[in-house]
Design a protein around this motif. Structure first.
Motif, PDB file in Angstrom:
ATOM      1  N   LEU A 213      96.314  69.467  -7.116  1.00 31.19           N
ATOM      2  CA  LEU A 213      96.892  69.342  -5.514  1.00 31.19           C
ATOM      3  C   LEU A 213      96.118  68.236  -4.915  1.00 31.19           C
ATOM      4  N   VAL A 214      95.016  67.889  -5.397  1.00 34.29           N
ATOM      5  CA  VAL A 214      94.594  66.380  -4.979  1.00 34.29           C
ATOM      6  C   VAL A 214      95.563  65.322  -5.195  1.00 34.29           C
ATOM      7  N   GLN A 215      96.125  65.373  -6.555  1.00 31.60           N
ATOM      8  CA  GLN A 215      96.698  64.353  -6.869  1.00 31.60           C
ATOM      9  C   GLN A 215      97.993  64.067  -6.286  1.00 31.60           C
ATOM     10  N   LYS A 216      98.523  65.319  -5.995  1.00 29.64           N
ATOM     11  CA  LYS A 216      99.976  65.402  -5.493  1.00 29.64           C
ATOM     12  C   LYS A 216      99.840  64.846  -3.940  1.00 29.64           C
ATOM     13  N   CYS A 217      98.931  65.256  -3.256  1.00 25.89           N
ATOM     14  CA  CYS A 217      98.672  64.796  -1.813  1.00 25.89           C
ATOM     15  C   CYS A 217      98.479  63.512  -1.768  1.00 25.89           C
ATOM     16  N   ALA A 218      97.549  62.853  -2.671  1.00 23.32           N
ATOM     17  CA  ALA A 218      97.072  61.439  -2.546  1.00 23.32           C
ATOM     18  C   ALA A 218      98.328  60.670  -2.680  1.00 23.32           C
ATOM     19  N   ILE A 219      99.356  60.868  -3.635  1.00 28.46           N
ATOM     20  CA  ILE A 219     100.490  60.349  -3.897  1.00 28.46           C
ATOM     21  C   ILE A 219     101.397  60.222  -2.849  1.00 28.46           C
ATOM     22  N   ALA A 220     101.456  61.551  -2.219  1.00 32.01           N
ATOM     23  CA  ALA A 220     102.445  61.700  -0.883  1.00 32.01           C
ATOM     24  C   ALA A 220     101.839  61.137   0.492  1.00 32.01           C
ATOM     25  N   GLY A 221     100.468  60.519   0.250  1.00 29.81           N
ATOM     26  CA  GLY A 221      99.855  59.928   1.554  1.00 29.81           C
ATOM     27  C   GLY A 221      99.133  61.063   2.310  1.00 29.81           C
ATOM     28  N   VAL A 222      99.018  62.310   1.987  1.00 34.28           N
ATOM     29  CA  VAL A 222      98.088  63.110   2.897  1.00 34.28           C
ATOM     30  C   VAL A 222      96.778  62.634   2.927  1.00 34.28           C
ATOM     31  N   THR A 223      96.173  62.769   3.907  1.00 35.85           N
ATOM     32  CA  THR A 223      94.751  62.340   4.518  1.00 35.85           C
ATOM     33  C   THR A 223      93.815  63.297   4.230  1.00 35.85           C
ATOM     34  N   THR A 224      94.357  64.754   4.830  1.00 37.48           N
ATOM     35  CA  THR A 224      93.460  65.686   4.904  1.00 37.48           C
ATOM     36  C   THR A 224      93.930  66.909   4.376  1.00 37.48           C
ATOM     37  N   LEU A 225      93.186  67.458   3.482  1.00 37.86           N
ATOM     38  CA  LEU A 225      93.716  68.917   2.659  1.00 37.86           C
ATOM     39  C   LEU A 225      92.439  69.781   3.127  1.00 37.86           C
ATOM     40  N   ILE A 226      93.188  71.184   3.405  1.00 36.81           N
ATOM     41  CA  ILE A 226      92.657  72.380   3.840  1.00 36.81           C
ATOM     42  C   ILE A 226      92.931  73.371   3.232  1.00 36.81           C
ATOM     43  N   ALA A 227      92.008  74.397   2.558  1.00 35.37           N
ATOM     44  CA  ALA A 227      92.403  75.470   1.921  1.00 35.37           C
ATOM     45  C   ALA A 227      91.508  76.633   2.328  1.00 35.37           C
ATOM     46  N   VAL A 228      92.044  77.737   1.774  1.00 35.41           N
ATOM     47  CA  VAL A 228      91.134  79.024   2.351  1.00 35.41           C
ATOM     48  C   VAL A 228      90.152  79.355   1.178  1.00 35.41           C
ATOM     49  N   SER A 229      90.268  78.487  -0.072  1.00 35.62           N
ATOM     50  CA  SER A 229      89.157  78.825  -1.279  1.00 35.62           C
ATOM     51  C   SER A 229      88.582  77.296  -1.433  1.00 35.62           C
ATOM     52  N   ALA A 230      87.719  77.418  -2.538  1.00 35.43           N
ATOM     53  CA  ALA A 230      86.866  76.446  -3.006  1.00 35.43           C
ATOM     54  C   ALA A 230      87.767  75.199  -3.906  1.00 35.43           C
ATOM     55  N   PRO A 231      86.849  73.974  -3.574  1.00 35.31           N
ATOM     56  CA  PRO A 231      87.485  72.909  -4.504  1.00 35.31           C
ATOM     57  C   PRO A 231      86.677  73.011  -5.803  1.00 35.31           C
ATOM     58  N   THR A 232      87.554  72.495  -6.789  1.00 36.73           N
ATOM     59  CA  THR A 232      86.803  72.237  -8.167  1.00 36.73           C
ATOM     60  C   THR A 232      86.007  71.020  -8.078  1.00 36.73           C
TER      61      THR A 232
END
Length: 272
Positions: A213-232
């Motif tokens: 998910l982080v990889q896909k968002c970074a490639i898309a240029g997303v700067t902030t990622l918010i989730a209901v659960s934990a990050p690895t």
């Protein structure tokens, strides 16, 4: 034509004091082959909805193309064992496909299943831009606002969603799927097809924050990622390196903030 994304199924509800017949709407899950220039690049188990968005987002987030206008002639073909989402590539992108070849027939829970080398799994990520700021209140209620726009989940209680949060405007795009990374690909594809800049907002997920998910968002240029659960832990390390803000456990009016916290502020949201 794609199958319906859900269907009614019969079963038994077994409780401590009784057993009763029930009919529930369950999400469909079908094999979807991503076919570019007549060659299958991946086979994903996915919910059969928004499949052009899915194929577009997959092509973008996997580096097969860098813009949606490099894809042409989309068609959806039905087969006895699943669906083919077909695109033709601009000539110069055929080489990128060969370099990024993946063969995937894995479960929906793992977006890295089937990658053909450890080097591919550890691909370098671009550094994201500065991006917008969000108030604490926007982040704290983001997953609640996303939950309000999940019709397939309302029917099945069995799907993930990815949403796009614009500061001061709320959730403006939502896509759903049985797989969290599929939902994100659909979201990325939908925004790209409509010319929406992914760096102008945040992605909101109904899942944990994993590496893909982080990889896909970074490639898309997303700067902030918010989730209901934990990050690895490794997803957090990747986000740190890419300059991305991670907000986790966003529910119940609060959240945990990891990596690059400067984008989360008090006061009026940044709508510039």
């Amino acid at each position: 034509m794609a199958p319906r994304p859900h269907s009614s199924q019969s079963g038994l509800s077994v409780q401590s004091d009784r057993t009763v017949a029930v009919h529930r709407s369950l999400p469909e899950e079908v094999a979807v082959a991503m076919v570019f220039d007549g060659s299958s690049a991946a086979v994903m188990m996915a919910t059969p909805a928004d499949l052009q968005d899915f194929a577009t987002g997959f092509a973008l987030s996997e580096g097969i193309v860098t813009a949606p206008d490099q894809l042409d002639g989309f068609e959806l073909a039905e087969h006895p064992n699943g669906l083919e989402a077909r695109f033709w590539l601009r000539e110069d992108r055929a080489e990128a496909l060969a370099a990024r070849r993946r063969f995937m027939a894995g479960p929906v829970g793992c977006g890295l299943c089937g990658i053909d080398s450890l080097d591919a799994a550890a691909r370098a990520l671009p550094l994201v831009g500065d991006g917008p700021r969000f108030t604490r209140a926007e982040v704290a209620c983001a997953t609640d606002r996303l939950r309000d726009q999940q019709p397939l989940h309302d029917q099945t209680h069995a799907t993930h969603a990815a949403g796009f949060l614009l500061p001061g405007q709320g959730i403006t795009f939502v896509r759903e799927d049985v797989g969290r990374h599929n939902a994100l690909d659909k979201l990325i594809g939908a925004m790209a097809r409509q010319g929406t800049d992914a760096s102008a907002g945040a992605v909101v997920m109904t899942s944990r924050l994993s590496v893909e998910l982080v990889q896909k968002c970074a490639i898309a240029g997303v700067t902030t990622l918010i989730a209901v659960s934990a990050p690895t832990a490794h997803a957090l390390r990747l986000a740190e390196g890419a300059g991305m803000t991670l907000a986790a456990f966003a529910r119940g009016g609060g959240f945990d903030l990891y990596a690059h916290p400067h984008r989360i502020i008090d006061g009026v949201p940044d709508v510039a």
